[in-house]
Design an enzyme around this catalytic site. Structure first.
Site, mmCIF file in Angstrom:
data_model
loop_
_atom_site.group_PDB
_atom_site.id
_atom_site.type_symbol
_atom_site.label_atom_id
_atom_site.label_comp_id
_atom_site.label_asym_id
_atom_site.label_seq_id
_atom_site.Cartn_x
_atom_site.Cartn_y
_atom_site.Cartn_z
ATOM 1 N N GLY A 10 14.175 15.840 34.113
ATOM 2 C CA GLY A 10 14.744 16.425 32.886
ATOM 3 C C GLY A 10 15.665 15.439 32.180
ATOM 4 C CE LYS A 37 5.728 20.495 33.771
ATOM 5 N NZ LYS A 37 6.984 19.926 34.025
ATOM 6 N NE ARG A 97 28.775 24.902 34.241
ATOM 7 C CZ ARG A 97 28.037 24.723 33.163
ATOM 8 N NH1 ARG A 97 28.066 25.592 32.154
ATOM 9 N NH2 ARG A 97 27.241 23.669 33.061
ATOM 10 C CB CYS A 126 28.247 19.240 27.800
ATOM 11 S SG CYS A 126 27.254 20.473 27.008
ATOM 12 N NE ARG A 228 22.394 23.430 20.078
ATOM 13 C CZ ARG A 228 22.917 23.249 21.278
ATOM 14 N NH1 ARG A 228 23.448 22.088 21.587
ATOM 15 N NH2 ARG A 228 22.937 24.216 22.180
ATOM 16 C CG HIS A 235 28.135 18.563 22.558
ATOM 17 N ND1 HIS A 235 26.869 18.447 22.021
ATOM 18 C CD2 HIS A 235 28.001 19.369 23.650
ATOM 19 C CE1 HIS A 235 26.006 19.141 22.739
ATOM 20 N NE2 HIS A 235 26.667 19.721 23.742
ATOM 21 C CG ASN A 308 25.395 16.303 24.623
ATOM 22 O OD1 ASN A 308 25.410 15.462 23.734
ATOM 23 N ND2 ASN A 308 24.288 16.913 24.995
#
Ligand code: 2RA
Length: 330
Positions: A10, A37, A97, A126, A228, A235, A308
């Site tokens: 990722g 996969k 968290r 982040c 966003r 960020h 971020n």
């Protein structure tokens, strides 16, 4: 030291591998983990190729540390299994968290809470990390009363598909699958993550809760609006901070300049202020536009920018791992 990276293919996982390599973390064996996969495929680390394995094979390999960035459901299911096998998990998802029994850590702020008994350690969100890097030292000196945060968050926070949507919209390609409910190019969406019952988004709720846990202080109030924006470098956050005690601007700048991991860029007469294009690829948290809020006493405005994917995720997680090793906690 054997280290597993769960979610190694990722966006954050890839940055984790990069940061581990850059910081020469003492790895004797890397165990890359990804979804079914990807099993059997290779990842590169320090000019070597490592074969991606299943998450159960990674547990069997018994690494000392497993750094997760594989989503909350994978963390909820598998972090306890790694911990039961004696493996220390550093998890980048939101799963643990706010668990009262789990530590939520930004090393420059609260690494001292960590013990050898902590087998699941949460990496903060982040936008939280860059915020507390600034709130922490100022809280110690001036005692936070109320914080108002507005964020301007990079599409990289949503992942590769969001970056692809932005690039496709820039190129006029309307065929690509949309991650966001609306176009992000030439736009700004006041909608990061999903809306909760109180009409705040989960991103805003993270920003309102996590700093209090990290600072070990729930005596101040915090409200947030997360937006966003079509940015890829990092960020940004506009922050208004009311303190219990008075401050001097030059002392604020000095405190922040002397805070490890924080860089002050604040010379508006020469157009010097933090921006995502300067933070991308860096690990520092950049602060500028430091000025009094002229509308009320004991109140400060400032602007915070950070990558971020790095300090906001991968680097902070690796710094936790470094602290554990340096203090013989693994
Ligand atoms: C975001 N903080 O930016 C969240 C998750 N990375 O979307």
């Amino acid at each position: 030291m054997k280290v597993a990276v769960v979610g190694s293919t990722g966006m954050v996982g890839q940055v984790m591998l990069k940061v581990l390599e850059e910081r020469n973390f003492p790895i004797t064996e890397l165990i890359p983990v990804a979804s079914e996969k990807s099993i059997g495929k290779k990842v590169k680390y320090k000019q070597e190729e490592y074969t991606i394995v299943s998450i159960n094979d990674a547990i069997a390999a018994k690494p000392e540390i497993a750094i997760f960035s594989a989503g909350g459901s994978t963390s909820l299911e598998f972090a306890p299994k790694f911990a039961e096998a004696g493996i220390t998990v550093i998890d980048n998802s939101s799963a643990w968290r706010m668990d009262p029994d789990k530590k939520l850590v930004v090393p420059e702020i609260n690494a001292d809470v960590l013990t050898a008994g902590d087998k699941i350690i949460a990496n903060p969100n982040c936008s939280t990390i860059q915020l507390v890097m600034v709130l922490g030292p100022l809280n110690k000196k001036y005692d936070l009363k109320r914080v108002v945060v507005s964020t301007y968050q990079s599409v990289t926070g949503t992942g590769k598909a969001a970056v692809d949507q932005l690039n496709a919209e820039i190129n006029g390609d309307g065929s690509i699958a949309k991650v966001y409910p609306y176009q992000i190019f030439k736009n700004a969406l006041p909608h990061c993550d999903v809306f909760a019952d109180d009409d705040y988004t989960k991103e805003e709720i993270k920003l309102m809760k996590e700093p209090k846990k990290i600072l070990g202080d729930d005596t101040f109030n915090l409200t947030a609006t997360a937006v966003r924006v079509p940015v890829q470098g990092g960020h940004s956050e506009s922050v208004n901070i009311e303190f219990e005690n008075e401050f001097e601007l030059e002392e604020v700048r000095k405190i922040l300049s002397e805070t490890p991991g924080v860089v002050v860029i604040d010379d508006v007469k020469n157009n010097q202020y933090p921006m995502p294009i300067h933070s991308e690829g860096k690990d520092e948290v950049f602060v500028g536009r430091i000025r009094r809020d002229l509308s009320q006493p004991k109140t400060l405005n400032l602007w915070i920018v950070a990558d971020n994917l790095r300090k906001g995720a991968a680097t902070n997680a690796v710094q936790i791992a470094e602290y554990l090793v340096a203090n013989n906690l693994v």
